[in-house]
Scaffold this active site. Structure first.
Site, mmCIF file in Angstrom:
data_model
loop_
_atom_site.group_PDB
_atom_site.id
_atom_site.type_symbol
_atom_site.label_atom_id
_atom_site.label_comp_id
_atom_site.label_asym_id
_atom_site.label_seq_id
_atom_site.Cartn_x
_atom_site.Cartn_y
_atom_site.Cartn_z
ATOM 1 N N HIS A 62 0.950 -1.294 0.045
ATOM 2 C CA HIS A 62 0.152 -0.014 0.080
ATOM 3 C C HIS A 62 0.913 1.059 0.027
ATOM 4 O O HIS A 62 1.540 1.587 1.127
ATOM 5 C CB HIS A 62 -0.856 0.135 1.411
ATOM 6 C CG HIS A 62 -1.763 -1.101 1.353
ATOM 7 N ND1 HIS A 62 -3.009 -0.953 0.621
ATOM 8 C CD2 HIS A 62 -1.667 -2.472 1.655
ATOM 9 C CE1 HIS A 62 -3.749 -2.213 0.754
ATOM 10 N NE2 HIS A 62 -2.902 -2.941 1.255
ATOM 11 N N LEU A 63 0.860 2.076 -1.095
ATOM 12 C CA LEU A 63 2.059 3.343 -1.297
ATOM 13 C C LEU A 63 1.027 4.419 -0.886
ATOM 14 O O LEU A 63 1.468 5.464 -0.357
ATOM 15 C CB LEU A 63 2.200 3.370 -2.584
ATOM 16 C CG LEU A 63 3.221 2.300 -3.290
ATOM 17 C CD1 LEU A 63 3.789 2.561 -4.403
ATOM 18 C CD2 LEU A 63 4.445 2.318 -2.130
ATOM 19 N N HIS A 177 -8.511 -10.564 -1.298
ATOM 20 C CA HIS A 177 -8.616 -10.726 0.320
ATOM 21 C C HIS A 177 -9.895 -11.221 0.808
ATOM 22 O O HIS A 177 -11.079 -10.694 0.721
ATOM 23 C CB HIS A 177 -8.910 -9.016 0.715
ATOM 24 C CG HIS A 177 -8.954 -8.769 2.095
ATOM 25 N ND1 HIS A 177 -8.134 -8.023 3.105
ATOM 26 C CD2 HIS A 177 -9.847 -9.024 2.936
ATOM 27 C CE1 HIS A 177 -8.415 -7.866 4.153
ATOM 28 N NE2 HIS A 177 -9.736 -8.489 4.300
ATOM 29 N N ASP A 303 2.273 -7.025 2.417
ATOM 30 C CA ASP A 303 1.074 -6.054 2.870
ATOM 31 C C ASP A 303 1.573 -5.061 3.573
ATOM 32 O O ASP A 303 0.911 -4.386 4.703
ATOM 33 C CB ASP A 303 0.091 -7.155 3.788
ATOM 34 C CG ASP A 303 -0.985 -6.347 3.662
ATOM 35 O OD1 ASP A 303 -1.477 -5.417 2.923
ATOM 36 O OD2 ASP A 303 -2.255 -6.874 4.379
HETATM 37 O O1 DOR Z 1 -4.190 -4.592 7.604
HETATM 38 C C1 DOR Z 1 -4.613 -4.391 6.273
HETATM 39 N N1 DOR Z 1 -4.495 -3.051 6.027
HETATM 40 N N2 DOR Z 1 -5.354 -5.369 5.702
HETATM 41 C C2 DOR Z 1 -6.218 -4.651 4.650
HETATM 42 O O2 DOR Z 1 -6.548 -5.547 4.042
HETATM 43 C C3 DOR Z 1 -5.881 -3.304 4.272
HETATM 44 C C4 DOR Z 1 -4.594 -2.723 4.915
HETATM 45 C C5 DOR Z 1 -4.525 -1.383 4.583
HETATM 46 O O3 DOR Z 1 -4.750 -0.573 3.516
HETATM 47 O O4 DOR Z 1 -4.288 -0.642 5.724
HETATM 48 ZN ZN ZN Z 2 -6.138 -7.540 2.718
HETATM 49 ZN ZN ZN Z 3 -3.327 -5.235 1.803
#
Ligand code: DOR
Ligand code: ZN
Ligand code: ZN
Length: 431
Positions: A62-63, A177, A303
């Site tokens: 996640h950027l 997911h 992740d």
């Molecule tokens: O822990 C998580 N954070 N799981 C996710 O599916 C989304 C992610 C986030 O975007 O922070």
């Molecule tokens: Zn996820």
């Molecule tokens: Zn994720």
């Protein structure tokens, strides 16, 4: 012609079954040759004592850019990636606006040109990640989408069925997911002894297991591939193992926290141990390790999910997610390779060759003519994770102050150094 020779490293390239001391010649940013001994009239870089492997590839990052520059942006995220040994990353679509238009895709791709890592944006499956209307995958692929996901937001089954079929047509990985939100309810950590002790609502394993069973049934029926992200339960893993045996087209990833930590770590009420899916029980960690060993799990992703310290301050209300780019290789070396669960070559396959193949991108190989994206790391260097030294804006790691073994020394992108370990802080032990 611009040339450079990396001499005497232990070269591991699972894509060509190479594991041995080799010289590597870089020519104009590409791999020119690999041999036991090369002599060239060009600058020589001493690789002795290091492992040289293809750069790592992370299919789940996640950027936060566009939309959440206080958490991370493309440049800081890529600096963290380079420091962690990643040369290619795929970034998730839950930005603001959601990544499902050519405009957002080109914003990301444009900004990534200046970054120290290749960026492959993923587009969302449904419009605005609302789970109602399917995006036009063909148009998004044309605009640069490398894969598809509504990560964090489960897609309703009927739409998911259509999505799997359309993704197959476009030859795009769909990363899913698996979570049944009706079973998750208000749960914030795994449901069990710890959630009871803390008096907080828990998430049953069934939330992940039920959703996993459903998406596997859809993939089987549609005969279309699905990739399951961050698998964390023993139940989901046996379903995936069985599905693979029945030739259902499924691949999956896990993340280092699912085999190195369990829910007992949450007893201190620290939100940096909260993510979705949550840390599970020791029996789940063991199942994850077994599934890594027997090949049920195809690859390791991070992740990487940066959040600010302010957001993470209150245990009960903090958002889910932890950073991971700068700790992943060391955690895998420490928890998978050291205890002999898998070899270093298998680890490189799981962190580089396989994720590159799943995304259908260059990388994951040192084959002649491919971009010279590679890393040099010291598999024996002990060091202590220190979140203050992260290149990421995110400090939300559960691994702060933990001793690990294995440290990235250099990251090369297109044959140029984009990261170099200057600190070299360690405990003095190297073996
Ligand atoms: O822990 C998580 N954070 N799981 C996710 O599916 C989304 C992610 C986030 O975007 O922070
Ligand atoms: Zn996820
Ligand atoms: Zn994720």
């Amino acid at each position: 012609m611009e040339k450079q020779l990396i001499r005497g490293a232990r070269v591991i390239d699972p894509s060509q079954q190479i594991d041995g001391i080799r010289d590597v010649l870089i020519e104009n940013g590409c791999i020119g040759a690999i041999a036991e001994s090369l002599s060239e009239d060009c600058p020589v870089f001493d690789g002795k004592g290091f492992i040289l492997s293809p750069g790592l590839v992370d299919i789940h990052v996640h950027l936060r850019d566009p939309g959440f520059p206080e958490k991370e942006d493309i440049l800081t995220g890529c600096a963290a990636a380079a420091a962690g040994g990643f040369t290619s990353i795929a970034c998730m679509a839950n930005t603001k606006p959601v990544c499902d238009t050519p405009e957002v895709l080109s914003y990301i791709l444009e900004k990534a040109k200046k970054a120290s890592c290749r960026v492959y944006p993923m587009a969302s499956v449904s419009k605005g990640m609302q789970g109602e209307l399917l995006n036009d995958f063909r148009a998004l692929k044309k605009a640069g989408a490398a894969a598809l996901s509504d990560d964090g937001k489960p897609v309703p089954n009927s739409l998911l069925y259509q999505a799997l079929t359309a993704a197959k047509q476009e030859n795009l990985m769909l990363s899913y997911h698996a979570e049944d939100l009706s079973l998750t309810g208000r749960g914030i950590i795994h449901k069990g002894k710890v959630s009871e002790q803390l008096g907080v609502p828990g998430v049953d394993r069934a939330s992940e297991d039920v959703s996993t069973a459903q998406v596997l049934a859809l993939a089987m029926d549609a005969n279309a591939p699905v990739h399951l992200c961050h698998v964390s339960t023993k139940g989901a893993l046996s379903l995936i193992r069985e599905a693979k045996a029945r030739n259902i087209p499924v691949t999956c990833e896990t993340a280092p926290h699912y085999f190195s930590l369990n829910h007992e770590a949450l007893l201190e009420r620290n939100a940096n141990f909260r993510m979705a899916p949550p840390l599970r029980e020791e029996s789940d960690c063991r199942a994850v390790l077994e599934a890594i060993a027997d090949g049920t799990i195809d690859c390791i992703a991070t992740d990487h999910a940066p959040h600010t310290e302010a957001e993470k301050a209150v245990f009960e209300t903090a958002p889910n997610g932890i950073v991971g780019l700068e700790t992943s290789l060391a955690l895998c070396l420490t928890y998978l390779v050291r205890p002999g669960i898998i070899s270093i070559a298998r680890l490189i396959k799981m962190m580089s060759t396989t994720p590159a193949r799943l995304l259908g991108i260059p990388g994951g190989t040192l084959a002649q003519g491919s971009p010279a994206d590679f890393i040099l790391f010291d598999p024996g260097q002990h060091w202590i994770i220190d979140k203050r030294k992260f290149h990421s804006k995110g400090r939300n790691t559960p691994f702060d102050q933990m001793e690990v073994v294995g440290r990235v020394k250099y990251t090369f992108l297109d044959g140029k150094i984009v990261y170099q370990d200057k600190e070299g802080e360690h405990c003095g032990k190297t073996n």
